[in-house]
Scaffold this active site. Structure first.
Site, short mmCIF file in Angstrom:
data_model
loop_
_atom_site.label_atom_id
_atom_site.label_comp_id
_atom_site.label_asym_id
_atom_site.label_seq_id
_atom_site.Cartn_x
_atom_site.Cartn_y
_atom_site.Cartn_z
N ALA A 38 55.70 36.60 16.01
CA ALA A 38 54.71 35.93 16.85
C ALA A 38 53.59 36.87 17.25
O ALA A 38 53.84 38.02 17.63
CB ALA A 38 55.38 35.37 18.10
N GLY A 184 56.05 46.79 42.84
CA GLY A 184 54.71 46.68 42.29
C GLY A 184 54.44 45.27 41.80
O GLY A 184 55.15 44.32 42.15
N GLY A 273 57.41 49.77 36.31
CA GLY A 273 56.24 50.06 35.49
C GLY A 273 56.55 50.04 34.01
O GLY A 273 57.65 49.67 33.58
N HIS A 446 31.00 23.66 51.28
CA HIS A 446 31.92 23.51 52.41
C HIS A 446 32.67 22.20 52.28
O HIS A 446 32.08 21.17 51.97
CB HIS A 446 31.13 23.50 53.73
CG HIS A 446 31.99 23.27 54.93
ND1 HIS A 446 32.82 24.24 55.45
CD2 HIS A 446 32.17 22.16 55.70
CE1 HIS A 446 33.46 23.75 56.51
NE2 HIS A 446 33.08 22.48 56.68
#
Length: 468
Positions: A38, A184, A273, A446
């Protein structure tokens, strides 16, 4: 099959496919090498896209469970089909892969499935899954092989009970509890997914804040929101080890006072990480250098020590972000073409897709203090926004940092509904050096979430806010 090209891109993640498409658009005979069946790399297959699919699904469930009654929508007892949750995620991934296959054909990019390895500076060998190999030569090469999950000493990922985000995206059944090592971006997004459907979540973070690389105010606010959602957060804790017990996992750690503790859950998810992926590239057959962190060394043009070989994305220094890799892929294609493209790395936004979302661009307060740079702060809460109140989305704030002398925008940090979309305004403002006053004097519809930015600009400029 043709084996001589102008440019060969190794790796088909966001950086790789964007680069290949741009190379083809510029008239180069281009090939893309991908080791998996893939296309799309980590982002499409086991990262950005499937994560967001699950985040959206679980947010729908959580909204129905916690807010529908207040809107007058009475649903009775909610049921969760966990297998359908996972199935829909897979369908979203397949749709994106199909789109990439179409783009390769449309742009006449030759795709080679297999592991690309340098023979020398101008040739690579692509080893296919059937054991055969194809030798390809090219004038230029672009390395875009991305990254893989990292771990810490004492924690060995076995992909069974001690898992990464990849395995967490396809669990066989809904767990009762998960320990997440790392607070994280990946850690807090995975925490959101599972906490919303009733899984007991504990986050163990080494630093004293969630999302520690972002502005500290964002981490503090996210901690408050997560705590309300029942997520247990252990900051300033040091993980020592993780053990697979068969039917569950135990994590041993030192608490903030350095006292040994341990906790057991169905799974331990390691989210500390990622690290560059260069295995099998054959860099030793070239003059390419890597730094102590395993990243490929490049110059300001993203050119390696070998003149005709470039590297981009997670495999080089900088933030590991899909859109950073895309920018670099296009940058390199245009650089090879003789153009002079530009990337301002400080203006690549970071986004966390929890709900509320978190987004940041430019300098944090901590960075400005460290540099000794004077700044003003404009901060406005979503609780004072008419749109946020109407939507029952009152948590979070928009925060602007600006230069007190000229009003130059220095940073934008948002935690709140649609922060991922709002941050683009800050990127534009900083890229074109627009002032805080310029930004609040334009008209905002708004009621909208973006009005919190208008108010924050006004406060930063010294004008004061108009409560909306």
């Amino acid at each position: 099959m043709e084996t001589k090209f102008d440019i060969v891109v190794i790796g088909s993640g966001p950086g790789g496919y964007a680069s290949a498409i741009r190379c083809s658009q510029l008239g180069y005979k281009t090939a893309l090498v991908e080791k998996y069946k893939a296309l799309g790399g980590t982002c499409t297959n086991v990262g950005c896209i499937p994560t967001k699919a699950l985040l959206d699904s679980t947010e729908h469930y959580h909204t129905a469970e916690t807010k529908f009654a207040a809107h007058g929508i009475l649903t009775g007892k909610l049921d969760l089909d966990f297998q359908q949750l996972i199935k829909r995620k897979g369908e979203v991934v397949e749709q994106n892969i199909a789109g990439l296959n179409f783009l390769m054909k449309k742009n006449k990019i030759e795709v080679f499935e297999g592991i690309g390895s340098f023979i020398n500076n101008s040739e690579i060998s692509v080893k296919h899954n059937d054991g055969n190999s194809t030798k390809i030569s090219s004038t230029y090469f672009i390395i875009a092989t991305g990254s893989k999950p990292a771990t810490i000493p004492g924690v060995e990922i076995d992909k069974k009970r001690i898992i990464t985000s990849t395995e967490a995206l396809s669990l066989p059944e809904k767990p009762k509890s998960i320990i997440i090592i790392g607070g994280g971006v990946i850690g807090v997004e995975m925490a959101s997914i599972y906490a919303r459907i009733g899984v007991e979540i504990t986050i163990i973070e080494y630093f004293d804040s969630l999302i520690p690389t972002m502005d500290k105010d964002l981490g503090k606010e996210l901690k408050k929101i997560f705590t309300k959602q029942g997520i247990k957060i252990l900051l300033s804790h040091k993980v020592q080890s993780a053990k697979n017990n068969g039917k569950n996992a135990t994590v041993s750690f030192l608490d903030a006072s350095n006292n040994p503790q341990e906790i057991t859950a169905d799974y331990c998810l390691v989210a500390v990480g990622r690290k560059p992926y260069t295995e099998g590239l054959g860099l030793e057959n070239t003059n390419i250098e890597v730094d102590p962190k395993g990243r490929i060394v490049t110059n300001e043009k993203l050119q390696t020590k070998v003149e005709n070989i470039y590297a981009i994305g997670d495999v080089v220094a900088g933030a590991m972000l899909a859109h950073k890799a895309e920018e670099e892929g296009i940058f390199v294609a245009e650089t090879i073409n003789g153009q002079k493209p530009h990337i301002n790395y400080k203006l690549i936004p970071g986004v966390v897709y929890t709900w509320p979302e978190v987004a940041s661009v430019g300098y944090t307060e901590e960075e400005l203090k460290e540099k000794g740079v004077e700044y003003r702060v404009g901060k406005f809460p979503f609780s004072a926004s008419a749109r946020a109140r109407a939507a029952m989305e009152k948590e979070g704030f928009s925060k602007i940092l600006s230069d007190p002398k000229y009003g130059e925008l220095l940073g934008m940090h948002v935690i709140g509904p649609r922060a991922a979309d709002l941050i683009a305004q800050g990127v534009i403002g900083m890229e074109y050096e627009v002032t805080d006053e310029d930004m609040f004097r334009i008209s905002y519809a708004h009621p909208t979430y973006s009005e919190t930015l208008k108010e924050a600009y006004m406060i930063a400029s010294g004008q004061g806010a108009i409560n909306i």
